[in-house]
Design an enzyme around this catalytic site. Structure first.
Site, PDB file in Angstrom:
ATOM      1  N   LYS A 249      67.080  21.910  39.595  1.00  0.00           N
ATOM      2  CA  LYS A 249      66.274  21.567  40.778  1.00  0.00           C
ATOM      3  C   LYS A 249      66.802  20.242  41.305  1.00  0.00           C
ATOM      4  O   LYS A 249      66.564  19.201  40.722  1.00  0.00           O
ATOM      5  CB  LYS A 249      64.792  21.464  40.427  1.00  0.00           C
ATOM      6  N   ARG A 254      65.767  20.347  51.617  1.00  0.00           N
ATOM      7  CA  ARG A 254      66.127  21.740  51.839  1.00  0.00           C
ATOM      8  C   ARG A 254      66.918  21.854  53.130  1.00  0.00           C
ATOM      9  O   ARG A 254      66.558  21.240  54.143  1.00  0.00           O
ATOM     10  CB  ARG A 254      64.828  22.550  51.965  1.00  0.00           C
ATOM     11  N   ARG A 269      63.719  21.875  56.307  1.00  0.00           N
ATOM     12  CA  ARG A 269      62.636  22.695  55.784  1.00  0.00           C
ATOM     13  C   ARG A 269      61.546  22.926  56.833  1.00  0.00           C
ATOM     14  O   ARG A 269      60.899  23.954  56.862  1.00  0.00           O
ATOM     15  CB  ARG A 269      62.070  21.973  54.571  1.00  0.00           C
ATOM     16  N   PHE A 340      71.907  27.900  47.069  1.00  0.00           N
ATOM     17  CA  PHE A 340      71.345  28.795  46.037  1.00  0.00           C
ATOM     18  C   PHE A 340      70.945  30.154  46.565  1.00  0.00           C
ATOM     19  O   PHE A 340      70.532  31.009  45.795  1.00  0.00           O
ATOM     20  CB  PHE A 340      70.182  28.132  45.299  1.00  0.00           C
ATOM     21  N   ARG A 416      54.890  31.535  49.100  1.00  0.00           N
ATOM     22  CA  ARG A 416      54.888  30.948  47.770  1.00  0.00           C
ATOM     23  C   ARG A 416      54.545  32.059  46.793  1.00  0.00           C
ATOM     24  O   ARG A 416      53.495  32.065  46.185  1.00  0.00           O
ATOM     25  CB  ARG A 416      53.829  29.844  47.724  1.00  0.00           C
ATOM     26  N   LYS A 422      58.944  26.176  39.722  1.00  0.00           N
ATOM     27  CA  LYS A 422      59.567  24.882  39.450  1.00  0.00           C
ATOM     28  C   LYS A 422      58.959  24.312  38.184  1.00  0.00           C
ATOM     29  O   LYS A 422      57.758  24.433  37.960  1.00  0.00           O
ATOM     30  CB  LYS A 422      59.402  23.930  40.630  1.00  0.00           C
TER      31      LYS A 422
HETATM   32  P1  AMP Z   1      58.789  21.454  45.878  1.00  0.00           P
HETATM   33  O1  AMP Z   1      59.272  20.862  47.176  1.00  0.00           O
HETATM   34  O2  AMP Z   1      58.408  20.435  44.882  1.00  0.00           O
HETATM   35  O3  AMP Z   1      57.760  22.521  46.106  1.00  0.00           O
HETATM   36  O4  AMP Z   1      60.020  22.216  45.195  1.00  0.00           O
HETATM   37  C1  AMP Z   1      60.689  23.257  45.832  1.00  0.00           C
HETATM   38  C2  AMP Z   1      61.917  22.710  46.514  1.00  0.00           C
HETATM   39  O5  AMP Z   1      62.937  22.384  45.576  1.00  0.00           O
HETATM   40  C3  AMP Z   1      62.600  23.700  47.409  1.00  0.00           C
HETATM   41  O6  AMP Z   1      61.965  23.791  48.657  1.00  0.00           O
HETATM   42  C4  AMP Z   1      63.999  23.111  47.534  1.00  0.00           C
HETATM   43  O7  AMP Z   1      64.004  22.169  48.588  1.00  0.00           O
HETATM   44  C5  AMP Z   1      64.175  22.340  46.243  1.00  0.00           C
HETATM   45  N1  AMP Z   1      65.234  22.871  45.365  1.00  0.00           N
HETATM   46  C6  AMP Z   1      66.110  22.109  44.676  1.00  0.00           C
HETATM   47  N2  AMP Z   1      66.943  22.852  43.944  1.00  0.00           N
HETATM   48  C7  AMP Z   1      66.606  24.145  44.162  1.00  0.00           C
HETATM   49  C8  AMP Z   1      67.118  25.398  43.668  1.00  0.00           C
HETATM   50  N3  AMP Z   1      68.126  25.475  42.799  1.00  0.00           N
HETATM   51  N4  AMP Z   1      66.507  26.524  44.115  1.00  0.00           N
HETATM   52  C9  AMP Z   1      65.473  26.475  44.977  1.00  0.00           C
HETATM   53  N5  AMP Z   1      64.967  25.326  45.463  1.00  0.00           N
HETATM   54  C10 AMP Z   1      65.515  24.165  45.066  1.00  0.00           C
END
Ligand code: AMP
Length: 558
Positions: A249, A254, A269, A340, A416, A422
Site C-alpha cells: 500500500k 491515487r 481520486r 495496480f 467499497r 487495506k
Molecule cells: P484509503 O485511502 O486509506 O482508503 O486506502 C485506499 C487507497 O490506497 C487507494 O485509494 C489508493 O489510493 C491507495 N493505494 C496504495 N497502494 C495501493 C494498491 N497497491 N492497490 C490499491 N490501492 C492502493
C-alpha cells in the site's frame, strides 16, 4: 418547453417535507417522468446540488462573492446580511427573509426558468481572466433580481453546495429507474460507466434499458475508483479475500491514467484533471505504456530524490495543486508511479474480468524499465507467514501497509465492496468534513485553529460529530486557514460557519454516543492526522460506518 424555476422550488419543498426515502423517490420519479425531455440532462444536477459533474468544471463562487450579489440586489449592506445570517444560522433562510422584507422593485423582472438558471451557472463557471469576479457577481445579481424569496433561498443554497433536500445520488438513481421503468442495476451501471447522471436520465427517457446498455466508458472521461475496506489484521484480510494477492500500500495519491493514442491525461481520486501539474508522470507513462488506448489505476508517490524513500503526503499535495513552476517542483519532489489495475485496453472494457486476468494483461502493457513508472509489488499467497513477511518488508521500506485483494474479483467502479482490503498498523481513522471553525486566540490569533467536524447521514446530509483542535502544526494552521478562508459563510463571535468543502482524516481514542451533536455521536480525544483534499465530500465517512466502528469497540447492544 420551458419550466419555471418555481416548479423546481416546489419539488424541493416537497422533498424537504417528506423525510422518507421511499416518498422522496416517488416524488422525484413522478417529477422526472413528467419533465420536458430537454431538461433531463440538467435536472439531475439541480436535484443532487452538484451543478456540474465532479470531473467537469467548477462554479467558482464562494460566500464572499455571493454576498456581494445579494447585497447589491437587496440594497441591504453586507454587514446587515451577515448579521441576519448569524441570527438565522442559515444563509438561505436569511436571504429569503431579506427578500421578503425588501420586495424587488425591478420593473422588468422576468420569471426564472430552470434552463435560464442553469445557463447562468454555466456562464458563471466560464467567466475567467480579468474582471471574472465582476462578471460572476453580475450574472448572480441578474438571477437574484428575478427571484422570488423562496427561489432566492434555493439559488443561494445551490451555490453554497448546501441544498439540504436529503437527496443523495443513490436515491436519484432509484428515481430515474422508476420514472423510466428500467431496472435499477441497469441505471447504476450506466452511471458507473459514464459518470454523468444527466446523460443517463436523458438516455433512459429516450431509449430505455437498451439505450442505457449501450452507454460505455470513454477514454478521457474519468471513472470513480474502486475503494478499499479496512481490516484489523492481515489474517482476517486473507480469509476475507478468497484467493489473495497481497500488494504494497503505497502512501501517495491515487491516479487514473488515460492514454488515447499519443495523448496522456491524468485524473485525481476526486476526478479532477491533474495532467498539467505532473509532466514527469506524463512522460514516464508515455515511455512505459505499450498499448494504444488504455485506462490504468495506480498510486503516485513522492520520494526523496536521493534515498527514494517515500515522503509525506503533504509533499504530494504541494505538487497536485501547483499551476506555476511545475517543472522545478517535479525535480525537487520526484514522483514514482505504481500501477495496480487496468480498466480498459484497446477497445475492451475489462472491469468485469478477474483481477488475475487484468493484472496479467497489465504486465504485458506496462514495460517497467525505469523506476518512475512500474507495477505495484504483488505476492500471490494465502500463506499467512509469507504474507506477514511481505507486510513487514513493506513497512520497513517506509510504506503505509498492504492491500489484500481477491484475485477472482471484478473491478467495481466507485464502490467499497469487499474485493480489496487495506491493512495498516495505525488504528481506524475517519474522513470527516470541516463544517465550522474557531478563530484562535493568543499565539493562535489570526488562524482558524479548531474545527467542527461532520459525517454523512443516510440522506447524504452532514451531521456534527465533534470538534478537533489537536494534531495540527503551526505551519499547517496557516495552510488550513488559507484553504478554509474562502469558504467562510458567516462569523459569530470567534466561530465561523463554513461551506462543506474540506475533508480531513481524524484519529480518536473512542467513538461515543452523545446528545451533544446532532449526529448522536461524539469523538473522544480527536486529532487531525492529515488533510485529505484528495477526497471529495461525497467520500466523507457515514454515520453508518461510525455505528459499525462503535460496535466494534465493544458496544454490541446499541
Ligand atoms: P484509503 O485511502 O486509506 O482508503 O486506502 C485506499 C487507497 O490506497 C487507494 O485509494 C489508493 O489510493 C491507495 N493505494 C496504495 N497502494 C495501493 C494498491 N497497491 N492497490 C490499491 N490501492 C492502493
Amino acid at each position: 418547453m420551458v419550466m419555471d424555476y418555481s416548479v423546481l422550488a416546489g419539488v424541493y419543498e416537497r422533498l424537504i417535507a417528506n423525510p422518507s426515502k421511499l416518498e422522496k423517490t416517488a416524488i422525484l420519479a413522478e417529477f422526472l417522468s413528467g419533465a420536458p425531455a430537454s431538461l433531463l440532462e440538467i435536472l439531475p444536477h439541480l436535484i443532487t446540488g452538484d451543478i456540474f459533474s465532479e470531473w467537469d468544471r467548477e462554479l467558482g463562487v464562494g460566500p464572499g462573492l455571493l454576498y456581494n450579489a445579494v447585497a447589491f440586489v437587496s440594497g441591504v449592506s453586507k454587514r446587515e446580511l451577515e448579521n441576519s445570517i448569524r441570527v438565522h444560522g442559515d444563509t438561505g433562510l436569511a436571504v429569503q427573509e431579506i427578500f421578503e422584507r425588501k420586495p424587488q422593485t425591478t420593473l422588468f423582472s422576468e420569471k426564472l426558468t430552470v434552463e435560464g438558471v442553469y445557463e447562468s451557472f454555466t456562464k458563471i463557471a466560464a467567466a475567467s481572466g480579468k474582471g471574472a469576479q465582476n462578471k460572476k457577481i453580475k450574472i448572480l445579481s441578474d438571477l437574484l433580481s428575478n427571484a422570488t424569496p423562496v427561489e432566492a433561498m434555493y439559488l443561494v443554497r445551490t451555490v453554497l453546495s448546501e441544498l439540504r433536500i436529503g437527496v443523495a445520488e443513490g436515491l436519484l438513481r432509484d428515481a430515474i429507474a422508476s420514472a423510466f421503468d428500467v431496472e435499477k442495476s441497469v441505471v447504476e451501471r450506466a452511471i458507473m460507466l459514464t459518470n454523468n447522471m444527466g446523460l443517463v436520465a436523458k438516455t433512459a427517457y429516450e431509449s430505455g434499458a437498451e439505450g442505457l446498455a449501450r452507454l460505455t466508458v470513454q477514454v478521457g472521461r474519468p471513472l470513480r475508483p474502486m475503494l478499499a475496506q479496512s481490516m484489523p489484521s492481515l489474517e482476517e484480510a486473507i480469509k476475507g479475500a478468497g484467493r489473495a494477492a497481497i500488494e504494497v500500500k503505497y502512501d501517495g495519491a491515487r491516479v487514473q491514467i488515460h492514454k488515447k493514442g499519443g495523448e496522456i491525461r491524468i485524473f485525481s481520486r476526486r476526478l479532477e484533471e491533474v495532467t498539467n501539474a505532473l509532466p514527469d508522470v506524463v512522460s514516464a507513462a508515455k515511455k512505459a505504456i505499450t498499448a494504444g488506448d488504455v485506462i490504468l489505476d495506480g498510486e503516485t508517490v513522492a520520494v526523496d530524490p536521493v534515498t527514494r524513500r517515500p515522503k509525506p503526503f503533504q509533499d504530494i499535495l504541494r505538487r497536485f495543486r501547483r499551476k506555476y513552476g511545475v517543472e522545478e517542483k517535479a525535480l525537487e519532489i520526484p514522483f514514482e508511479t505504481y500501477i495496480f489495475d487496468l480498466l480498459y485496453a484497446d477497445g475492451e472494457l475489462l472491469i468485469d474480468e478477474t483481477l488475475e486476468m487484468r493484472r496479467k494483461r497489465l504486465a504485458s502493457i506496462v514495460k517497467a524499465e525505469t523506476k518512475k513508472f512500474m507495477l505495484a509489488d504483488q505476492l500471490i499467497t494465502n500463506n499467512l507467514e509469507e504474507a506477514l513477511s511481505f507486510y513487514n518488508r513493506a513497512l520497513e521500506a517506509g510504506h503505509e501497509g498492504v492491500m489484500v485483494k481477491n484475485m477472482d474479483s471484478t473491478y467495481v467502479i466507485g464502490s467499497r465492496v469487499g474485493y480489496m482490503y487495506k491493512v495498516k498498523p495505525i488504528a481506524e481513522t475517519l474522513d470527516l468534513v470541516i463544517l465550522g471553525a474557531v478563530w484562535g486566540e493568543g499565539k493562535r490569533a489570526g488562524w482558524l485553529s479548531s474545527y467542527y467536524l461532520g459525517a454523512r447521514d443516510e440522506l447524504g446530509e452532514f451531521r456534527y460529530v465533534g470538534r478537533v483542535a489537536t494534531g495540527v502544526t503551526e505551519q499547517q494552521l496557516a495552510d488550513y486557514t488559507e484553504l478554509l478562508r474562502p469558504y467562510i459563510e458567516y462569523t459569530d463571535g470567534l466561530e465561523v460557519r463554513l461551506m462543506p468543502k474540506v475533508v480531513v482524516e481524524v484519529g480518536y481514542q473512542e467513538i461515543q454516543k452523545s446528545p451533544k451533536y446532532d449526529s448522536g455521536f461524539a469523538l473522544r480525544f480527536p486529532r487531525v492526522i492529515r488533510l485529505r483534499d484528495d477526497k471529495s465530500i461525497e467520500e466523507v465517512d457515514t454515520l453508518e460506518r461510525m455505528e459499525e466502528l462503535y460496535k466494534k469497540q465493544g458496544h454490541p447492544a446499541s
